[in-house]
Design a protein around this motif. Structure first.
Motif, PDB file in Angstrom:
ATOM      1  N   ALA A  76       0.861  -1.185   0.000  1.00  0.00           N
ATOM      2  CA  ALA A  76       0.000   0.000   0.000  1.00  0.00           C
ATOM      3  C   ALA A  76       0.895   1.232   0.000  1.00  0.00           C
ATOM      4  CB  ALA A  76      -0.900  -0.001   1.227  1.00  0.00           C
ATOM      5  N   ALA A  77       0.738   2.079  -1.016  1.00  0.00           N
ATOM      6  CA  ALA A  77       1.631   3.236  -1.172  1.00  0.00           C
ATOM      7  C   ALA A  77       1.577   4.170   0.031  1.00  0.00           C
ATOM      8  CB  ALA A  77       1.288   3.997  -2.451  1.00  0.00           C
ATOM      9  N   GLY A  78       0.440   4.176   0.720  1.00  0.00           N
ATOM     10  CA  GLY A  78       0.269   5.087   1.852  1.00  0.00           C
ATOM     11  C   GLY A  78       1.354   4.946   2.904  1.00  0.00           C
ATOM     12  N   TYR A  79       1.817   3.710   3.122  1.00  0.00           N
ATOM     13  CA  TYR A  79       2.820   3.489   4.162  1.00  0.00           C
ATOM     14  C   TYR A  79       4.162   4.128   3.814  1.00  0.00           C
ATOM     15  CZ  TYR A  79       6.114   1.064   7.234  1.00  0.00           C
ATOM     16  OH  TYR A  79       7.127   0.780   8.113  1.00  0.00           O
ATOM     17  N   PRO A  80       4.780   3.782   2.665  1.00  0.00           N
ATOM     18  CA  PRO A  80       6.039   4.481   2.339  1.00  0.00           C
ATOM     19  C   PRO A  80       5.875   5.990   2.224  1.00  0.00           C
ATOM     20  CG  PRO A  80       5.332   3.067   0.502  1.00  0.00           C
ATOM     21  CD  PRO A  80       4.495   2.700   1.691  1.00  0.00           C
ATOM     22  N   VAL A  84       8.234   8.401   4.503  1.00  0.00           N
ATOM     23  CA  VAL A  84       9.158   9.361   3.883  1.00  0.00           C
ATOM     24  C   VAL A  84       8.857  10.781   4.375  1.00  0.00           C
ATOM     25  CG1 VAL A  84       9.891  10.436   1.712  1.00  0.00           C
ATOM     26  CG2 VAL A  84       9.631   7.947   1.849  1.00  0.00           C
ATOM     27  N   ILE A  85       7.599  11.147   4.451  1.00  0.00           N
ATOM     28  CA  ILE A  85       7.273  12.517   4.882  1.00  0.00           C
ATOM     29  C   ILE A  85       7.610  12.722   6.357  1.00  0.00           C
ATOM     30  CG2 ILE A  85       5.431  14.211   5.274  1.00  0.00           C
ATOM     31  CD1 ILE A  85       3.908  12.944   2.973  1.00  0.00           C
ATOM     32  N   HIS A  86       7.142  11.806   7.199  1.00  0.00           N
ATOM     33  CA  HIS A  86       7.194  12.047   8.645  1.00  0.00           C
ATOM     34  C   HIS A  86       8.342  11.342   9.357  1.00  0.00           C
ATOM     35  CE1 HIS A  86       3.328  14.046   8.311  1.00  0.00           C
ATOM     36  NE2 HIS A  86       2.923  13.040   7.560  1.00  0.00           N
ATOM     37  N   GLY A  87       9.001  10.422   8.680  1.00  0.00           N
ATOM     38  CA  GLY A  87      10.052   9.651   9.336  1.00  0.00           C
ATOM     39  C   GLY A  87       9.440   8.590  10.220  1.00  0.00           C
ATOM     40  N   GLN A  88      10.276   7.732  10.759  1.00  0.00           N
ATOM     41  CA  GLN A  88       9.804   6.678  11.656  1.00  0.00           C
ATOM     42  C   GLN A  88      11.002   6.151  12.427  1.00  0.00           C
ATOM     43  OE1 GLN A  88       6.579   3.931  10.503  1.00  0.00           O
ATOM     44  NE2 GLN A  88       8.172   2.366  10.382  1.00  0.00           N
ATOM     45  N   ARG A  89      10.948   6.259  13.732  1.00  0.00           N
ATOM     46  CA  ARG A  89      12.089   5.882  14.572  1.00  0.00           C
ATOM     47  C   ARG A  89      13.387   6.488  14.008  1.00  0.00           C
ATOM     48  NH1 ARG A  89      10.321  -0.144  16.450  1.00  0.00           N
ATOM     49  NH2 ARG A  89      10.029  -0.519  14.240  1.00  0.00           N
ATOM     50  N   MET A  91      14.527   6.654  11.127  1.00  0.00           N
ATOM     51  CA  MET A  91      14.459   7.281   9.794  1.00  0.00           C
ATOM     52  C   MET A  91      13.987   8.729   9.947  1.00  0.00           C
ATOM     53  SD  MET A  91      13.007   6.399   6.158  1.00  0.00           S
ATOM     54  CE  MET A  91      12.367   7.678   5.072  1.00  0.00           C
ATOM     55  N   PRO A  92      14.803   9.682   9.484  1.00  0.00           N
ATOM     56  CA  PRO A  92      14.431  11.089   9.630  1.00  0.00           C
ATOM     57  C   PRO A  92      13.272  11.458   8.710  1.00  0.00           C
ATOM     58  CG  PRO A  92      16.767  10.830   9.009  1.00  0.00           C
ATOM     59  CD  PRO A  92      16.100   9.513   8.806  1.00  0.00           C
ATOM     60  N   PRO A  93      12.458  12.419   9.102  1.00  0.00           N
ATOM     61  CA  PRO A  93      11.419  12.920   8.203  1.00  0.00           C
ATOM     62  C   PRO A  93      12.078  13.606   7.012  1.00  0.00           C
ATOM     63  CG  PRO A  93      11.572  14.313  10.173  1.00  0.00           C
ATOM     64  CD  PRO A  93      12.504  13.151  10.378  1.00  0.00           C
ATOM     65  N   LEU A  94      11.638  13.270   5.807  1.00  0.00           N
ATOM     66  CA  LEU A  94      12.277  13.857   4.625  1.00  0.00           C
ATOM     67  C   LEU A  94      11.339  14.819   3.904  1.00  0.00           C
ATOM     68  CD1 LEU A  94      14.126  10.633   3.374  1.00  0.00           C
ATOM     69  CD2 LEU A  94      15.017  12.506   4.790  1.00  0.00           C
ATOM     70  N   GLY A  95      10.197  15.093   4.530  1.00  0.00           N
ATOM     71  CA  GLY A  95       9.215  15.995   3.917  1.00  0.00           C
ATOM     72  C   GLY A  95       9.716  17.409   3.748  1.00  0.00           C
ATOM     73  N   ARG A  96      10.799  17.754   4.439  1.00  0.00           N
ATOM     74  CA  ARG A  96      11.321  19.114   4.307  1.00  0.00           C
ATOM     75  C   ARG A  96      12.381  19.229   3.217  1.00  0.00           C
ATOM     76  NH1 ARG A  96      12.659  20.058  10.370  1.00  0.00           N
ATOM     77  NH2 ARG A  96      11.709  18.023  10.512  1.00  0.00           N
ATOM     78  N   VAL A  97      12.978  18.124   2.841  1.00  0.00           N
ATOM     79  CA  VAL A  97      13.999  18.206   1.787  1.00  0.00           C
ATOM     80  C   VAL A  97      13.466  17.708   0.443  1.00  0.00           C
ATOM     81  CG1 VAL A  97      15.997  18.132   3.321  1.00  0.00           C
ATOM     82  CG2 VAL A  97      15.038  15.985   2.469  1.00  0.00           C
ATOM     83  N   LEU A  98      12.259  17.117   0.444  1.00  0.00           N
ATOM     84  CA  LEU A  98      11.650  16.633  -0.799  1.00  0.00           C
ATOM     85  C   LEU A  98      10.243  17.227  -0.907  1.00  0.00           C
ATOM     86  CD1 LEU A  98      12.541  12.815  -0.499  1.00  0.00           C
ATOM     87  CD2 LEU A  98      13.651  14.483  -2.018  1.00  0.00           C
ATOM     88  N   ASN A  99       9.854  17.643  -2.112  1.00  0.00           N
ATOM     89  CA  ASN A  99       8.490  18.137  -2.275  1.00  0.00           C
ATOM     90  C   ASN A  99       7.557  16.985  -2.661  1.00  0.00           C
ATOM     91  OD1 ASN A  99       8.688  17.704  -5.071  1.00  0.00           O
ATOM     92  ND2 ASN A  99       9.390  19.798  -5.454  1.00  0.00           N
ATOM     93  N   ASP A 100       6.274  17.278  -2.787  1.00  0.00           N
ATOM     94  CA  ASP A 100       5.275  16.224  -3.017  1.00  0.00           C
ATOM     95  C   ASP A 100       5.531  15.456  -4.312  1.00  0.00           C
ATOM     96  OD1 ASP A 100       4.264  17.211  -0.707  1.00  0.00           O
ATOM     97  OD2 ASP A 100       2.362  17.920  -1.539  1.00  0.00           O
TER      98      ASP A 100
END
Ligand SMILES: Cc1cc2nc3c(=O)[nH]c(=O)nc-3n(C[C@H](O)[C@H](O)[C@H](O)COP(=O)(O)OP(=O)(O)OC[C@H]3O[C@@H](n4cnc5c(N)ncnc54)[C@H](O)[C@@H]3O)c2cc1C
Lengths: 131, 528
Positions: A76-80, A84-89, A91-100
Motif C-alpha cells: 500500500a503506497a500510503g505506508y512508504p 518518507v514525509i514524517h520519518g519513523q524511529r 528514519m528522519p522525516p524527509l518531507g522538508r527536503v523533498l516536495n510532493d
C-alpha cells in the motif's frame, strides 16, 4: 547548535533551485536545503540509497537500515509515503527536503523496482494529503 | 560615500539591519532554550553512602557510559560495561594512519595519513565553558591545546561573489563593521535617533562608532592607514628605505552586502565558539583513551546488545558478538544505565514503559559529513599564511578547517576538507567514500588551487552511515513535552548520553547527563 544550522540554512537558501532536468545525476548539491532531482531513480540514488543502499538491500551494524528490496510493506503506497514525509524511529522525516512531486516519484520508484512490483500509480495528491 | 548610498537599495539596507536584529533575536532564543548557557558542572561529584554491593550494567562505552562507569566504580558499585565496538569512546573518535573504518554498506576506508597526522570525524573542539569535559581532561591527564576557530587571515568564499575569489576574513569583517558604523553615525547626525537616544548618549554613540568602525573625523569609513591596521595593507609596513606601508582600498558596502560573505562573520562569536576553545593534543580520542586507562577493565568489547529485560529483581541484557556471532550471552545487574543512542535503542527489544518507548521511537538523528584530507605539504601555511582557523564557503563542503597544531612542520598535513549538514549531507551520504573525497577535493580546489597538485589521500565519515549510532546527534520531536519522561528512572534503568541533555551534539551534554543519572541512581540505592 541546531539554531545556528537553521539560521545558516535559511541564510543560504537564496540559491535558486534551478530545475535543470537534463541530467539529474549531476544535480547533486544544487540547493543547500533541498534535493533538486526530479526522477524517482535519481531521488532514490541521491538520498534513500545512502541508508537503504543502492539495491535496496539495507545494512546492519549495531543498528540497521531495513531492506526495501522485496519488501511487502510497500504494497500500500500510503505506508512508504507516510514514512518518507514524517520519518519513523531512526528514519528522519524527509518531507522538508523533498516536495510532493519528488516523494510521489521516489515512492513509485521503490514500489516498482528493487524486486518490488506494485504497479498502481502513486499520485501527488496522496502525498499532499499525507502531509 | 554618496556613490555607496546611491547604489544601495532599501532592500539591502533592510536586509543588513535584519541581520543585526536577527542575530540578537537568535541569541535570545538560544539562551532561553539553554543552548548558550554555561555548563552546570560544579566539580567532581561525591557519591557518599554505601551502595551495599549493588551492581550496575552500563550499555555503551562512549563518554556518557565511561563517566558513569568511573564514578560508580569509585563509589563502590560492581560495574560492567557492554560496548559494540572493539574500542571505547563512541563518537569521541579519531582516525589516524593505519586505521581501518568500515561504514554501513561495507565500504572500507584504510586511512593512509602520515605518522602524527589525524582527523577527528566527530567532536573536535571543547569550548572554554564546558567545565565537565575540561575537568575530566585534567583528572585523566589529557593534554589540551588551543583550537583556532576564528582566523582573520582565513577566507570567506562565495561562488557568486568577487568572481569566485576567496576574500580574507579580516577585510570583509573590517569593511562590514566600518560601513555599518558609518551608516549609523549618519543616522545619529541626522537626529533620526532623538526619540531613542538622549543627546548625551548620542554623543557617546558617535564617539564609540568612530572607534568601533575606525571612522575618520567626518565619520566616514575610508581608505587610510587607520583602516588598514584592521583590514590589512596594500603593502605591509617594513624596514629600511622602502619600509613605508601602502594602505589598502576598502570594499564598498553594496558589494559586501551582495556578496553575502557576512553570513559567517559572527559564527565564531557564539559562546560555544568564542575563544578560548581547546582540543586534546594528538586527537579527540585522547579523552576516550584517558577514560579507558581507568575503567577499560570493566568493558566487554564487541558486545552488541540485542535485548534489555527488566523486572522487580534486576535487569538482564542479552548480547551477541558484534562480528556476526549468533550465540547469545547475557549479563545481569541490579540496575542499568543505558547510553545506547535512541536511533539504535528503537531497534532493540526491550520492556521499558510505554512513555519511555514513545520517546525512544520518536527520536531520529541528524546527518553530518566530515572529510579529512591529507596534502603533501602545508601549502595553506607556506603559501597563504593561514595557521589554523576556518574558511567558510557556500560550496557543498561549507568549510575548510586548517590544523591547529604542528604549525610550520614539514611534510604532509591534514585539514578538515568539509563539514556539512542537511540536504548536502544526505547527498554525500549516498555517495561511496572515494567519490565523496574526490568531490571534496574538487570543491576545495576552487578556494585553494594547490589542492590539485598537493592532494595525497583522504577519508570521509558520513554519520548516517556510522554503524553504531546511525547519525550525528538526536533530534527531539517535542523536547519540552518529552524530556522529563526520557530523563526519569524507568523501572531499574536510567538513560544517559548526549541526547538526554540541553547541550545536544556536545560531549559536555553526554558527561553532564551521566553525572546526573549516577547521582539519582545513587540516591535511590542508598535510600532503598
Ligand atoms: C560530526 C560531529 C561533531 C561533533 N562536534 C563536537 C564538538 O566539537 N565538541 C563536542 O564536545 N562534541 C561534539 N560532538 C558531540 C559528541 O560527539 C557527543 O555529544 C558525545 O560524544 C556523545 O557521547 P555519548 O556517550 O552520549 O554517545 P556515544 O559516544 O555515541 O556512545 C554510545 C556508545 O554506545 C555504543 N553502542 C551503540 N549501540 C550499541 C549496542 N547495540 N550494543 C552495545 N553498544 C552499543 C556505541 O558504539 C558507542 O560507543 C560532535 C558529534 C558529531 C557526530
Amino acid at each position: 547548535m541546531r539554531f545556528l544550522q537553521l539560521a545558516l540554512a535559511s541564510a543560504l537558501a537564496f540559491t535558486p533551485a534551478t530545475a535543470n532536468a537534463q541530467s539529474d545525476s549531476e544535480m547533486m548539491f544544487k540547493n543547500p536545503s533541498r534535493l533538486t532531482q526530479t526522477e524517482g531513480k535519481d531521488i532514490y540514488g541521491a538520498i534513500c540509497a545512502g541508508c537503504h543502499m543502492p539495491e535496496g538491500e539495507g545494512a546492519v551494524g549495531a543498528g540497521k537500515y531495513p531492506a526495501l528490496a522485496n519488501n511487502e510493506t510497500l504494497e500500500a503506497a500510503g505506508y512508504p509515503i507516510y514514512v518518507v514525509i514524517h520519518g519513523q524511529r531512526a528514519m528522519p522525516p524527509l518531507g522538508r527536503v523533498l516536495n510532493d512531486e519528488q516523494i510521489a516519484a521516489v515512492v513509485e520508484y521503490i514500489r516498482t523496482n528493487l524486486g518490488n512490483n506494485y504497479t498502481d500509480p502513486v499520485t501527488v495528491e496522496e502525498v499532499t494529503e499525507s502531509r | 560615500m554618496s556613490s555607496i548610498e546611491a547604489s544601495m537599495s532599501r532592500r539591502q539596507l533592510l536586509t543588513m539591519i535584519g541581520t543585526a536584529a536577527g542575530s540578537a533575536v537568535m541569541y535570545n532564543a538560544m539562551t532561553t532554550l539553554g543552548f548558550a548557557q554555561a555548563s552546570t558542572y560544579t566539580g567532581p561529584i561525591k557519591l557518599e553512602g554505601d551502595p551495599k554491593g549493588a551492581s550496575v550494567l552500563i550499555l555503551g562505552a562512549g563518554l556518557a557510559g565511561m563517566t558513569a562507569a568511573l564514578e560508580l566504580r569509585d563509589a563502590g558499585y560492581k560495574v560492567q560495561v557492554l560496548e559494540y565496538r572493539e574500542k571505547a569512546g563512541g563518537r569521541c573518535w579519531t582516525l589516524r594512519g593505519g586505521d581501518k573504518y568500515v561504514e554501513l554498506g561495507g565500504a572500507v576506508q584504510e586511512v593512509k595519513f602520515a605518522e602524527g597526522n589525524y582527523i577527528n570525524p566527530g567532536p573536535w573542539r571543547i569550548p572554554h565553558h564546558h567545565y565537565g569535559v575540561l575537568d575530566y581532561c585534567k583528572r585523566l591527564g589529557v593534554k589540551l591545546e588551543p583550537f583556532m576557530q576564528v582566523n582573520h587571515n582565513a577566507y570567506l568564499h562565495h561562488t557568486e561573489a568577487f568572481d569566485g575569489k576567496p576574500q580574507r576574513f579580516r577585510e570583509i569583517a573590517s569593511d562590514y563593521r566600518g560601513h555599518v558604523a558609518e551608516l549609523l553615525a549618519k543616522v545619529v547626525n541626522q537626529d533620526a535617533l532623538d526619540e531613542t537616544v538622549t543627546p548625551e548618549d548620542a554623543e557617546l554613540l558617535l564617539e564609540s562608532l568612530k572607534t568601533y568602525g575606525v571612522l575618520d573625523e567626518n565619520y566616514a569609513y575610508v581608505k587610510s592607514n587607520e583602516t588598514s591596521e584592521y583590514r590589512g595593507w596594500e603593502k605591509e609596513p617594513g624596514g629600511g628605505v622602502d619600509g613605508a606601508p601602502i594602505p589598502s582600498e576598502t570594499i564598498g558596502l553594496a558589494e559586501i552586502l551582495q556578496s553575502r560573505l557576512w553570513t559567517n562573520l559572527i559564527t565564531g562569536d557564539s559562546i560555544d565558539h568564542q575563544g578560548t576553545i581547546f582540543q586534546p593534543v594528538g586527537g579527540m580520542d585522547m579523552i576516550a583513551q584517558g577514560f579507558e586507562k581507568q575503567i577499560g577493565d570493566l568493558i566487554t568489547y564487541n558486545a552488541k546488545v540485542t535485548k534489555i529485560d527488566q523486572n522487580e529483581d534486576g535487569v538482564t541484557v542479552t548480547y551477541v558478538d558484534s562480528n556476526g556471532g549468533e550465540a547469545e550471552q547475557t549479563a545481569s545487574a541490579d540496575y542499568c544505565i543505558c547510553t545506547i543512542p535512541f536511533s539504535i535503542l528503537s531497534q532493540i527489544e526491550h520492556n521499558f514503559s510505554g512513555e519511555m518507548t514513545s520517546v525512544i521511537d520518536s527520536m531520529y538523528y541528524e546527518g553530518s559529513v566530515k572529510f579529512g584530507l591529507e596534502f603533501k605539504r602545508r601549502f595553506w601555511e607556506q603559501d597563504e599564511r593561514i595557521y589554523g582557523g576556518i574558511t567558510y564557503t557556500n560550496l557543498p563542503i561549507s568549510q575548510i578547517s586548517y590544523p591547529s597544531t604542528d604549525y610550520f612542520s614539514d611534510g604532509p598535513g591534514v585539514l578538515l576538507g568539509g563539514y556539512c549538514w542537511g540536504a548536502t549531507a544526505y547527498q554525500f551520504n549516498a555517495l561511496p567514500p572515494e567519490e565523496r573525497v574526490a568531490r571534496a577535493v574538487d570543491y576545495g580546489a576552487q578556494i585553494h588551487p594547490q589542492y590539485t597538485e598537493e592532494f595525497s589521500n583522504g577519508v570521509s565519515v558520513s554519520w548516517h552511515r556510522v554503524p553504531w549510532v546511525l547519525g550525528c546527534y538526536g533530534i527531539w520531536r517535542d523536547k519540552e513535552a518529552q524530556y522529563a519522561a526520557a530523563a526519569a528512572m524507568d523501572g531499574r534503568t536510567l538513560m544517559a548520553g548526549e541526547h538526554i541533555s540541553y547541550l545536544p551534539a556536545w560531549q559536555e551534554g553526554a558527561i553532564l547527563s551521566a553525572l546526573d543519572a549516577v547521582t539519582r541512581l545513587h540516591q535511590h540505592v542508598v535510600s532503598a
